[in-house]
Motif scaffolding. Structure first.
Motif, PDB file in Angstrom:
ATOM      1  N   LYS A 243     -12.449   9.532   5.457  1.00 11.04           N
ATOM      2  CA  LYS A 243     -12.945   8.975   6.725  1.00 11.04           C
ATOM      3  C   LYS A 243     -12.104   7.762   7.137  1.00 11.04           C
ATOM      4  O   LYS A 243     -11.580   7.713   8.249  1.00 11.04           O
ATOM      5  CB  LYS A 243     -14.431   8.569   6.582  1.00 11.04           C
TER       6      LYS A 243
ATOM      7  N   ASN B 120       0.245   8.390  -1.572  1.00  6.47           N
ATOM      8  CA  ASN B 120       0.823   9.018  -2.772  1.00  6.47           C
ATOM      9  C   ASN B 120       0.825  10.541  -2.674  1.00  6.47           C
ATOM     10  O   ASN B 120       0.878  11.245  -3.678  1.00  6.47           O
ATOM     11  CB  ASN B 120       0.154   8.520  -4.065  1.00  6.47           C
TER      12      ASN B 120
ATOM     13  N   ASN C 103       0.796  -1.229   0.000  1.00  5.67           N
ATOM     14  CA  ASN C 103       0.000   0.000   0.000  1.00  5.67           C
ATOM     15  C   ASN C 103       0.825   1.274   0.000  1.00  5.67           C
ATOM     16  O   ASN C 103       0.361   2.299  -0.492  1.00  5.67           O
ATOM     17  CB  ASN C 103      -0.936   0.023   1.205  1.00  5.67           C
TER      18      ASN C 103
ATOM     19  N   ARG D 210       7.233   5.714  -3.963  1.00  5.61           N
ATOM     20  CA  ARG D 210       6.128   5.610  -4.922  1.00  5.61           C
ATOM     21  C   ARG D 210       5.923   6.981  -5.545  1.00  5.61           C
ATOM     22  O   ARG D 210       6.315   7.997  -4.964  1.00  5.61           O
ATOM     23  CB  ARG D 210       4.856   5.093  -4.256  1.00  5.61           C
TER      24      ARG D 210
ATOM     25  N   TRP E 127      -0.690   4.417   7.971  1.00  5.09           N
ATOM     26  CA  TRP E 127      -0.135   5.476   7.135  1.00  5.09           C
ATOM     27  C   TRP E 127       0.765   6.348   7.993  1.00  5.09           C
ATOM     28  O   TRP E 127       0.522   6.520   9.196  1.00  5.09           O
ATOM     29  CB  TRP E 127      -1.259   6.326   6.542  1.00  5.09           C
TER      30      TRP E 127
HETATM   31  N1  LIG Z   1      -3.379   2.942  -0.243  1.00 11.58           N
HETATM   32  C1  LIG Z   1      -3.752   4.105  -0.815  1.00 11.58           C
HETATM   33  N2  LIG Z   1      -2.883   4.757  -1.582  1.00 11.58           N
HETATM   34  C2  LIG Z   1      -3.209   5.936  -2.145  1.00 11.58           C
HETATM   35  N3  LIG Z   1      -4.410   6.532  -1.995  1.00 11.58           N
HETATM   36  C3  LIG Z   1      -5.330   5.922  -1.242  1.00 11.58           C
HETATM   37  C4  LIG Z   1      -5.047   4.684  -0.602  1.00 11.58           C
HETATM   38  N4  LIG Z   1      -6.146   4.308   0.063  1.00 11.58           N
HETATM   39  C5  LIG Z   1      -7.067   5.270  -0.129  1.00 11.58           C
HETATM   40  N5  LIG Z   1      -6.573   6.238  -0.912  1.00 11.58           N
HETATM   41  C6  LIG Z   1      -7.264   7.429  -1.369  1.00 11.58           C
HETATM   42  O1  LIG Z   1      -7.599   8.229  -0.244  1.00 11.58           O
HETATM   43  C7  LIG Z   1      -8.832   8.877  -0.472  1.00 11.58           C
HETATM   44  C8  LIG Z   1      -9.705   8.726   0.742  1.00 11.58           C
HETATM   45  O2  LIG Z   1     -10.000   7.366   0.902  1.00 11.58           O
HETATM   46  P1  LIG Z   1     -10.884   6.867   2.126  1.00 11.58           P
HETATM   47  O3  LIG Z   1     -10.874   5.371   2.063  1.00 11.58           O
HETATM   48  O4  LIG Z   1     -10.388   7.487   3.369  1.00 11.58           O
HETATM   49  O5  LIG Z   1     -12.301   7.422   1.762  1.00 11.58           O
HETATM   50  P2  LIG Z   1     -13.641   7.378   2.609  1.00 11.58           P
HETATM   51  O6  LIG Z   1     -13.928   8.751   3.039  1.00 11.58           O
HETATM   52  O7  LIG Z   1     -13.555   6.360   3.687  1.00 11.58           O
HETATM   53  O8  LIG Z   1     -14.640   6.927   1.453  1.00 11.58           O
HETATM   54  P3  LIG Z   1     -15.903   5.919   1.471  1.00 11.58           P
HETATM   55  O9  LIG Z   1     -17.034   6.606   2.129  1.00 11.58           O
HETATM   56  O10 LIG Z   1     -16.131   5.670   0.040  1.00 11.58           O
HETATM   57  O11 LIG Z   1     -15.451   4.674   2.183  1.00 11.58           O
HETATM   58  C9  LIG Z   1      -9.421   8.280  -1.735  1.00 11.58           C
HETATM   59  O12 LIG Z   1      -9.259   9.210  -2.763  1.00 11.58           O
HETATM   60  C10 LIG Z   1      -8.581   7.053  -1.999  1.00 11.58           C
HETATM   61  O13 LIG Z   1      -8.396   6.869  -3.381  1.00 11.58           O
END
Ligand SMILES: Nc1ncnc2c1ncn2[C@@H]1O[C@H](COP(=O)(O)OP(=O)(O)OP(=O)(O)O)[C@@H](O)[C@H]1O
Length: 732
Positions: free
Chosen positions: A519, A491, A190, A424, A530
């Protein structure tokens, strides 16, 4: 043909005897060739590694780079790094095997020399029709020597394979220790983008490297020893009838061997199955890395993969032993037994009744000529074959360099990730991230590290190392406190520039916001998945934070294992959990019926297939109640559970003192929470107490503030969290 028949019938003169000598000579050379062919079959018998592709890196700039693999300075450096892992010292069993293998190779060369001389003597005995000498040589001496010959040849195979297996075990265990150290397995797939297929590298390439190294050792050492010995010997010196019997013998031997040989084809299939299972177990770690990381299940996963690897080792060991025994009988029956038969068939015309009266003239001394010629031709054949094998070994080195590059890259990346460095491609070449870090550094008067030129340069190359991380983690029970924390993806995408909020035990908090706003990312920072680039996070130790995802991870193992993961049965017994206690947990989540339906606590299934979506989520809640942490991080974890059962589960969590930190869009859950953290999806957020009195509207805060764009509008600290609030929460 008629001439040969007449010879077999015993007739003939001096010319006829010379012809016999020529026939014997030709047959002897044919026999030797047969012997060499058998030996070649033996050497090639064990599977050689196939060509490997060069390692494919994905460097920081995102373009694929293909390194030219060869025997160069980098290869030497890689080998220097890998050898101490493969052979840890002169007292290690691996070193012992190397020495033993060298010894066996020398003995084998000595036996080849013996055979060349022996063959000459047998030829001489036949040509001079010395029956007693022939029987002494071909029956007694060879009958005795065929055992050491057979044992040495098969010991050679055994030790090459044993060495390869030992090297593989060392490398695989080393890789497992690194890969499943903390949450490195998560970071590898990741955070770092250099290696895409860790499973293949560990399960396949390490094995091919080990095989290749072991074969290369013997394939180069043996020809080198042979070249010296046979060149020396040659310098000192000088510088087939009855095919039907032979074919019949091979046919009968094949039938016998077919009946006594173990089913090696089946074993190979079993081995492939075990290899597949081993690889599958690894691919599960990649697929579910986040869940396992949140559970802190690295140790448990290491146990599982090591166990499945051990099954392969045990199986291969058993098969090698059988191959060894089978090889001994195989060699005696097909190889040396056939040789004896060939001698008999060759000698039959010589000792036939028709040859009794004549003798070869002394002037020609054809017997000595035959002996010398046969022996020397043996030396010469061995010498040229040794040179040929050395040339072939040169080609194998290039293939070996390919495996070396792949395995060495695996260990380099594991090392980097374990020490907090990952590579990355970063969004905008890391510029936004660098500016955030500079801003945080300026605010905290931190001139070194984050925000420095060196860090900016590394970020622009897509390299994040510990110098870029200025965040601070403090462990404290009963509180989760984010203080000026930027939420940044691996990233370099900045989701929230500066997040500040605090919750304490008993303050159930709901997190909402549009998809992709960050979130779950907040939880990833909370769970140390992270990196924390800046600010500070105060939180309890890992075991007091328990993550329940939307798609629960169901480990390999029994039904009981699903509830107690990442603990094993012994751990749960130590904690005082009997099966009856576990049954009570299942009652809370309305899953008691599963124990009977799935065949009891010890039944093993592919649980991801057997359980429905809602059942999986309820199993995960039962697991939460088993662990009873201070804080539960619930990430849409009841989306497939009916509202009434969901309410029961939330109330139970509160009863047992678990503080909830929930991501959900379900309005039915608002009543179970006291605080709301709402992200707006554009880098802003709002945190405040929820006002349930005004109809539980999700966006109605107690302080009457609406959603805020850009920064924190309100952070509730322990000071602003009054005693009244705490009492209200406790009553709830
Ligand atoms: N391993 C990763 N590497 C790079 N970017 C990531 C990674 N995991 C998540 N992201 C990016 O981080 C952003 C936030 O992701 P996150 O999973 O926190 O969203 P969320 O608010 O929980 O969304 P949802 O309600 O759809 O679950 C997204 O744009 C996702 O593409």
């Amino acid at each position: 043909m008629a001439h040969v028949l007449s010879l077999l019938q015993g007739g003939g003169s001096h010319r006829s005897k010379t012809t016999v000598a020529v026939v014997v000579l030709v047959a002897s050379i044919a026999l030797r060739k047969l012997h060499q062919q058998w030996r070649a079959t033996q050497t090639n018998g064990s599977a050689k590694p196939t060509a490997s592709a060069a390692p494919t890196n994905v460097p920081a700039n995102g373009t694929k780079k293909r390194r030219r693999i060869g025997v160069d300075a980098q290869f030497i450096a890689e080998i220097k790094k890998l050898l101490p892992v493969c052979i840890p010292g002169v007292r290690s069993p691996e070193f012992g095997l190397l020495v033993a293998l060298a010894g066996i190779l020398v003995v084998r060369s000595w036996l080849d020399i013996w055979f060349s001389s022996f063959n000459g003597m047998v030829v001489k005995a036949i040509v001079s029709r010395d029956r007693a000498r022939f029987i002494a040589k071909a029956v007694f001496e060879f009958g005795f020597m065929m055992w050491p010959l057979s044992i040495v040849n098969n010991s050679l195979k055994l030790s090459i394979n044993a060495l390869a297996l030992r090297i593989r075990s060392r490398l695989t265990r080393y890789a497992h220790d690194q890969y499943l150290n903390g949450i490195t397995f998560y970071k590898m797939s990741n955070l770092d983008s250099r290696i895409q297929n860790v499973d293949q590298l560990i399960a396949q390439d390490v094995s091919k490297f080990a095989d290749s190294l072991s074969h290369l050792y013997s394939d180069t050492l043996k020809p080198v020893v042979d070249i010296f010995l046979f060149a020396y010997k040659l310098g000192q010196a000088i510088g087939g009838g009855a095919p039907l019997a032979m074919v019949s013998y091979f046919f009968v031997s094949a039938v016998i061997l077919r009946n006594i040989s173990p089913p090696f084809g089946k074993y190979t299939a079993v081995e492939q199955g075990l290899e597949g299972q081993f690889r599958y177990n690894h691919s599960r770690i990649i697929t579910h890395s986040e869940e396992i990381a949140f559970y802190g299940g690295g140790q448990r996963e290491r146990e599982l993969v090591n166990k499945s690897f051990q099954r392969i080792v045990d199986h291969i060991r058993r098969v090698y032993k059988m191959r060894f025994l089978n090889g001994v009988f195989d060699s005696v029956l097909v190889k040396y037994g056939a040789t004896m038969l060939a001698y008999y068939l060759l000698a039959r015309p010589v000792f036939g009744s028709g040859y009794g009266g004549d003798s070869v003239t002394e002037a020609m001394d054809p017997t000595q000529i035959m002996e010398d010629y046969s022996r020397n031709s043996g030396f010469l054949i061995n010498l040229s074959q040794a040179v040929g094998r050395l040339v072939l070994a040169g080609r194998d080195i290039t293939r070996f360099a390919g495996y070396t590059a792949r395995v060495s890259e695996l260990f380099t990346v594991l090392d980097d990730v374990n020490t907090g460095t990952y590579q990355r491609p970063l969004v905008e070449g890391g510029e936004e991230l660098a500016s955030i870090l500079a801003q945080h550094a300026a605010q905290s008067d931190d001139a070194s590290g984050a925000g420095s030129e060196q860090t900016d340069m590394l970020l622009s190359q897509g390299v994040v190392n510990p110098s870029a991380l200025r965040g601070e983690v403090v462990h404290q029970d009963g509180v989760i406190d984010f203080n000026h924390v930027p939420v940044v993806t691996p990233n370099g995408d900045v989701l929230v520039r500066d997040l500040t909020f605090r919750i304490e035990s008993g303050m159930n908090c709901l997190i909402t916001g549009p998809n992709g706003c960050g979130k779950s990312s907040l939880f990833r920072i909370l769970g140390d998945l992270w990196p924390l680039f800046a600010g500070s996070v105060v939180k309890p130790r890992a075991q007091e934070l328990f993550y329940v995802p939307q798609k629960p991870y169901l480990p390999l193992g029994t039904f009981r294992d699903q509830i107690i993961y990442p603990h094993n049965h012994v751990d749960s017994l130590k904690l005082g959990y009997t099966d009856d206690n576990l049954r009570n947990l299942l009652k809370v989540v309305h899953l008691e019926y599963l124990i009977a339906r799935e065949g009891g606590w010890n039944s093993t299934r592919d649980w991801a297939d057997v359980l429905s979506g809602g059942e999986k989520q309820r199993v995960a809640m039962a697991r939460l109640f088993y662990h009873r942490p201070q804080f539960a991080i619930l990430d849409e974890c009841t989306s497939a559970v009916s509202v009434d059962v969901e309410g029961i589960m939330y109330n139970h969590a509160k009863q047992v003192g678990i503080t909830l930190f929930t991501v959900s869009h379900r309005t039915s859950l608002f009543k179970h929470h006291d605080y709301l953290l709402r992200f707006d999806g554009e880098g802003g957020y709002h945190f405040d107490r929820l006002n349930h009195e005004d109809g539980n509207t999700p966006f109605q805060f107690q302080h009457g503030k609406s959603a805020y764009q850009g920064e924190s509008s309100q952070s509730v600290t322990s000071d602003s969290y009054s005693d009244d609030d705490k009492q209200a929460t406790a009553a709830a």
